[in-house]
Every structure is written in structure tokens, then in C-alpha cells.
Design a protein around this motif. Structure first.
Motif, PDB file in Angstrom:
ATOM      1  N   ALA A  47       0.842  -1.190   0.000  1.00  0.00           N
ATOM      2  CA  ALA A  47       0.000   0.000   0.000  1.00  0.00           C
ATOM      3  C   ALA A  47       0.878   1.239   0.000  1.00  0.00           C
ATOM      4  O   ALA A  47       1.991   1.227   0.519  1.00  0.00           O
ATOM      5  N   GLN A  65      -7.404   1.101   0.058  1.00  0.00           N
ATOM      6  CA  GLN A  65      -6.462   0.814  -1.016  1.00  0.00           C
ATOM      7  C   GLN A  65      -7.192   0.880  -2.352  1.00  0.00           C
ATOM      8  O   GLN A  65      -8.295   0.364  -2.503  1.00  0.00           O
ATOM      9  N   THR A  71      -3.418   4.449  -2.529  1.00  0.00           N
ATOM     10  CA  THR A  71      -4.268   4.462  -1.343  1.00  0.00           C
ATOM     11  C   THR A  71      -4.849   5.862  -1.163  1.00  0.00           C
ATOM     12  O   THR A  71      -4.168   6.856  -1.417  1.00  0.00           O
TER      13      THR A  71
END
Length: 159
Positions: A47, A65, A71
Motif C-alpha cells: 500500500a 487501497q 491508497t
């Protein structure tokens, strides 16, 4: 940064459309034969990390995400009562279409930053003390976010 005020019916229709699009993704994967899922499993991507774009005093209170592309982060500053949203790419590169959006339902208000960016979209800010917020991020057509979350004390006074 663009501030958009919509009639409640339009805002509800946009929210319902976004929710339907997000809700359909898991259903499509579930309908896929197990053998195909096993052989075509996507690689887990790291992420994106929050980049501090909202400024001092803001802490991440929620995130979502956006596939493997990045993200979207919802942050909050308890001293000012403001929320902030920033959409961050996992791997910066050539400028792509990105959006960071933050809003609440009553009165219907949405603050959006949209454009072609190499690293992140936003920050966008909104004083939503005592209200639930709807927030989302988009990177190259993939969207993630949440509706009506992170509700403050409903008894809080808005300034």
C-alpha cells in the motif's frame, strides 16, 4: 481545488452509483471459477504510505487501497476539527488522472481535487465536526473510498 454543492437527490444518486461500483468488484471475483482465481491471483502490492500532505496536526483515521495503484487517506486534525483527504500513488510516474474527494450529506457539500498528477491528488479539507463524511480517491479509473464514516460526536458544535 473544486467545491461542488449538489441537490440532495443528485448527491444520493452519485453516492449510490459509486457504492454499486465498489460493491460489484468482490461479487465479480466470487463469480469467477476457483481454478481461474488460483492461477490468476494478482500479486499483493504494498500500500502507498501517507505522505503528510495535509500538514501538521493531521493524523490518518481511515484509508482505502485503490487496487494496486495507491491508497486514499482520510485524516483529521482535532485542534481545528477539519478532515483532509489525499490520494497517493504506490509508484509515482507519468501523470495520470487522479481525484481526492471529501464531503458530507447535510447540507450536501463535496470538495474535490481532480487532475493529472504524478504522485498524489489533494489535499482537500472540510470542517465536518459532528458529521459523518464520505470520501474517495481515484487513480486511472480505479476508485476506492467509504460513505458515511468517521462520524464525530453528533452533539458537537460546528463553527
Amino acid at each position: 481545488m473544486t467545491i461542488i454543492r449538489r441537490a440532495s437527490a443528485i448527491g444520493a444518486a452519485v453516492t449510490a452509483t459509486a457504492c454499486a461500483a465498489i460493491a460489484l468488484a468482490p461479487a465479480a471475483a466470487a463469480a469467477e471459477p476457483a481454478a481461474q482465481r488460483a492461477t490468476a491471483a494478482p500479486k499483493a502490492a504494498a500500500a502507498a504510505k501517507y505522505n503528510g500532505a495535509c500538514g501538521g496536526g493531521y493524523s490518518v483515521v481511515n484509508s482505502a487501497q485503490i487496487g494496486t495503484k495507491g491508497t486514499v487517506f482520510l485524516t483529521y486534525n482535532s485542534a481545528t476539527g477539519k478532515n483532509c483527504v489525499v490520494t497517493v500513488r504506490t509508484t509515482p510516474g507519468k501523470a495520470v488522472h487522479m481525484t481526492a474527494s471529501l464531503g458530507f450529506a447535510s447540507p450536501t457539500t463535496t470538495v474535490t481535487d481532480t487532475g493529472y498528477y504524478t504522485t498524489y491528488a489533494g489535499p482537500v479539507y472540510l470542517d465536518a465536526r459532528g458529521l459523518c463524511v464520505t470520501w474517495r480517491g481515484e487513480i486511472s479509473g480505479e476508485v476506492a473510498g467509504k460513505n458515511g464514516t468517521n462520524c464525530g460526536s453528533l452533539a458537537a458544535n460546528r463553527r
